[in-house]
Motif scaffolding. Structure first.
Motif, PDB file in Angstrom:
ATOM      1  N   SER A  94       0.847  -1.186   0.000  1.00  0.00           N
ATOM      2  CA  SER A  94       0.000   0.000   0.000  1.00  0.00           C
ATOM      3  C   SER A  94       0.882   1.234   0.000  1.00  0.00           C
ATOM      4  O   SER A  94       1.856   1.311   0.756  1.00  0.00           O
ATOM      5  N   ILE A  95       0.557   2.175  -0.849  1.00  0.00           N
ATOM      6  CA  ILE A  95       1.274   3.446  -0.876  1.00  0.00           C
ATOM      7  C   ILE A  95       0.277   4.584  -0.716  1.00  0.00           C
ATOM      8  O   ILE A  95      -0.884   4.467  -1.128  1.00  0.00           O
ATOM      9  N   GLN A  96       0.725   5.655  -0.097  1.00  0.00           N
ATOM     10  CA  GLN A  96      -0.141   6.802   0.134  1.00  0.00           C
ATOM     11  C   GLN A  96      -0.009   7.770  -1.024  1.00  0.00           C
ATOM     12  O   GLN A  96       1.089   8.015  -1.524  1.00  0.00           O
ATOM     13  N   ILE A  97      -1.122   8.310  -1.466  1.00  0.00           N
ATOM     14  CA  ILE A  97      -1.133   9.237  -2.593  1.00  0.00           C
ATOM     15  C   ILE A  97      -1.814  10.538  -2.165  1.00  0.00           C
ATOM     16  O   ILE A  97      -2.628  10.557  -1.240  1.00  0.00           O
ATOM     17  N   THR A  98      -1.476  11.617  -2.845  1.00  0.00           N
ATOM     18  CA  THR A  98      -2.076  12.924  -2.569  1.00  0.00           C
ATOM     19  C   THR A  98      -2.516  13.574  -3.869  1.00  0.00           C
ATOM     20  O   THR A  98      -1.998  13.277  -4.939  1.00  0.00           O
ATOM     21  N   LYS A  99      -3.473  14.469  -3.755  1.00  0.00           N
ATOM     22  CA  LYS A  99      -3.924  15.240  -4.903  1.00  0.00           C
ATOM     23  C   LYS A  99      -3.034  16.466  -5.063  1.00  0.00           C
ATOM     24  O   LYS A  99      -2.627  17.082  -4.081  1.00  0.00           O
ATOM     25  N   SER A 100      -2.748  16.816  -6.294  1.00  0.00           N
ATOM     26  CA  SER A 100      -1.910  17.988  -6.553  1.00  0.00           C
ATOM     27  C   SER A 100      -2.728  19.174  -7.046  1.00  0.00           C
ATOM     28  O   SER A 100      -2.172  20.202  -7.420  1.00  0.00           O
ATOM     29  N   VAL A 101      -4.052  19.042  -7.059  1.00  0.00           N
ATOM     30  CA  VAL A 101      -4.902  20.131  -7.534  1.00  0.00           C
ATOM     31  C   VAL A 101      -6.217  20.067  -6.773  1.00  0.00           C
ATOM     32  O   VAL A 101      -6.649  19.006  -6.320  1.00  0.00           O
ATOM     33  N   ASN A 102      -6.866  21.216  -6.586  1.00  0.00           N
ATOM     34  CA  ASN A 102      -8.136  21.267  -5.895  1.00  0.00           C
ATOM     35  C   ASN A 102      -9.250  20.688  -6.759  1.00  0.00           C
ATOM     36  O   ASN A 102      -9.318  20.961  -7.960  1.00  0.00           O
ATOM     37  N   SER A 125      -6.140  20.308  -1.969  1.00  0.00           N
ATOM     38  CA  SER A 125      -5.179  19.726  -2.903  1.00  0.00           C
ATOM     39  C   SER A 125      -4.323  18.640  -2.266  1.00  0.00           C
ATOM     40  O   SER A 125      -3.713  17.841  -2.967  1.00  0.00           O
ATOM     41  N   ASP A 126      -4.252  18.620  -0.919  1.00  0.00           N
ATOM     42  CA  ASP A 126      -3.419  17.622  -0.268  1.00  0.00           C
ATOM     43  C   ASP A 126      -4.243  16.466   0.302  1.00  0.00           C
ATOM     44  O   ASP A 126      -3.788  15.757   1.188  1.00  0.00           O
ATOM     45  N   THR A 127      -5.470  16.333  -0.162  1.00  0.00           N
ATOM     46  CA  THR A 127      -6.303  15.222   0.299  1.00  0.00           C
ATOM     47  C   THR A 127      -5.587  13.906   0.042  1.00  0.00           C
ATOM     48  O   THR A 127      -5.082  13.671  -1.053  1.00  0.00           O
ATOM     49  N   MET A 128      -5.566  13.048   1.037  1.00  0.00           N
ATOM     50  CA  MET A 128      -4.778  11.824   0.938  1.00  0.00           C
ATOM     51  C   MET A 128      -5.651  10.609   0.664  1.00  0.00           C
ATOM     52  O   MET A 128      -6.823  10.571   1.014  1.00  0.00           O
ATOM     53  N   GLY A 129      -5.040   9.614   0.040  1.00  0.00           N
ATOM     54  CA  GLY A 129      -5.702   8.338  -0.205  1.00  0.00           C
ATOM     55  C   GLY A 129      -4.656   7.248  -0.238  1.00  0.00           C
ATOM     56  O   GLY A 129      -3.469   7.488  -0.007  1.00  0.00           O
ATOM     57  N   GLN A 130      -5.075   6.038  -0.553  1.00  0.00           N
ATOM     58  CA  GLN A 130      -4.146   4.919  -0.626  1.00  0.00           C
ATOM     59  C   GLN A 130      -4.376   4.109  -1.880  1.00  0.00           C
ATOM     60  O   GLN A 130      -5.491   4.012  -2.380  1.00  0.00           O
ATOM     61  N   LYS A 131      -3.285   3.551  -2.383  1.00  0.00           N
ATOM     62  CA  LYS A 131      -3.327   2.684  -3.560  1.00  0.00           C
ATOM     63  C   LYS A 131      -2.705   1.342  -3.172  1.00  0.00           C
ATOM     64  O   LYS A 131      -1.675   1.288  -2.499  1.00  0.00           O
TER      65      LYS A 131
END
Length: 233
Positions: free
Chosen positions: A117-125, A140-146
């Protein structure tokens, strides 16, 4: 389970039979065959539902004739079978069940797998920031996982019932198409978790371990140490 790859309680990876049949159907379609259960994004006849597809192609209300026409029209119906039972006004108002000769079992890995599992972030609103809000409130920094499987060797079993093949009209040519679909199962099936070249179908003669006897166990000497081998352990 957070959309993680399927595993059982012992850590072995699982691939559902529905997933496998979806990939086979997609390959059938890629090879120019008519199929009934089409993905919405791969519809090639303009129909937006199974009910619409059934009513557009079959008009009879005789159960036996309905099943016969469905098997003649769609390769996946005479392969896997299908239940035709729709309540919408556009359907023919009949309930028909076709039992197909091709059975696909779920795939199970031959060894426990590691799900990374890796953590991902958004780079845009995703939405514009309202006036007066602090920049830290931006999304823009909302986090999720892949999640993905680093490596896994899965074994898939299936069969073709000759008696049921005679009932649906499933032919030797259809069987050859199924085999070709299996051989090329992952063509046009890439995703970010399984990019092109990361998935392949291997032949049955691959040596798949099933017990401790299938492994070669050796003891390597270390400098200054003499290993003690206890027979029977």
């Amino acid at each position: 389970n957070g959309n993680r790859p399927r595993t059982d309680y012992s850590g072995y990876g699982e691939m559902s039979d529905v997933c496998i049949k979806r990939k086979i159907r997609n390959r059938m379609q890629d090879l120019g065959n008519d199929i009934f259960v089409q993905s919405a994004d791969r519809s090639d006849d303009g129909c937006k539902s199974l009910s619409e597809r059934a009513s557009s192609n079959i008009k009879t209300k005789d159960i036996n004739e309905y099943a016969k026409e469905a098997c003649e029209k769609w390769l996946d119906v005479r392969s896997f079978g299908q239940v035709f039972a729709f309540k919408s006004k556009g359907s023919s108002g009949v309930s028909v069940g076709v039992r197909g000769p091709v059975s696909i079992h779920q795939g199970v890995s031959v060894s426990p797998i590691e799900v990374r599992s890796i953590q991902i972030t958004k780079s845009v609103n995703g939405e514009p920031v309202k006036d007066g809000k602090d920049a830290s409130a931006r999304s823009s920094d909302t986090m999720g996982q892949k999640h993905f499987v680093q490596f896994g060797l899965y074994e898939i079993k299936g069969s073709i019932n000759v008696q049921l093949a005679e009932k649906t009209g499933f032919s030797e040519e259809d069987a050859d198409i199924i085999k070709e679909c299996l051989r090329t199962l992952f063509l046009n099936d890439a995703s970010s978790a399984r990019p092109d070249g990361s998935m392949e179908v291997v032949k049955p003669d691959v040596n798949i371990p099933s017990s401790a006897d299938d492994y070669i166990i050796s003891v390597d000497e270390l400098p200054g140490l003499e290993p003690e081998i206890i027979e029977g352990v």
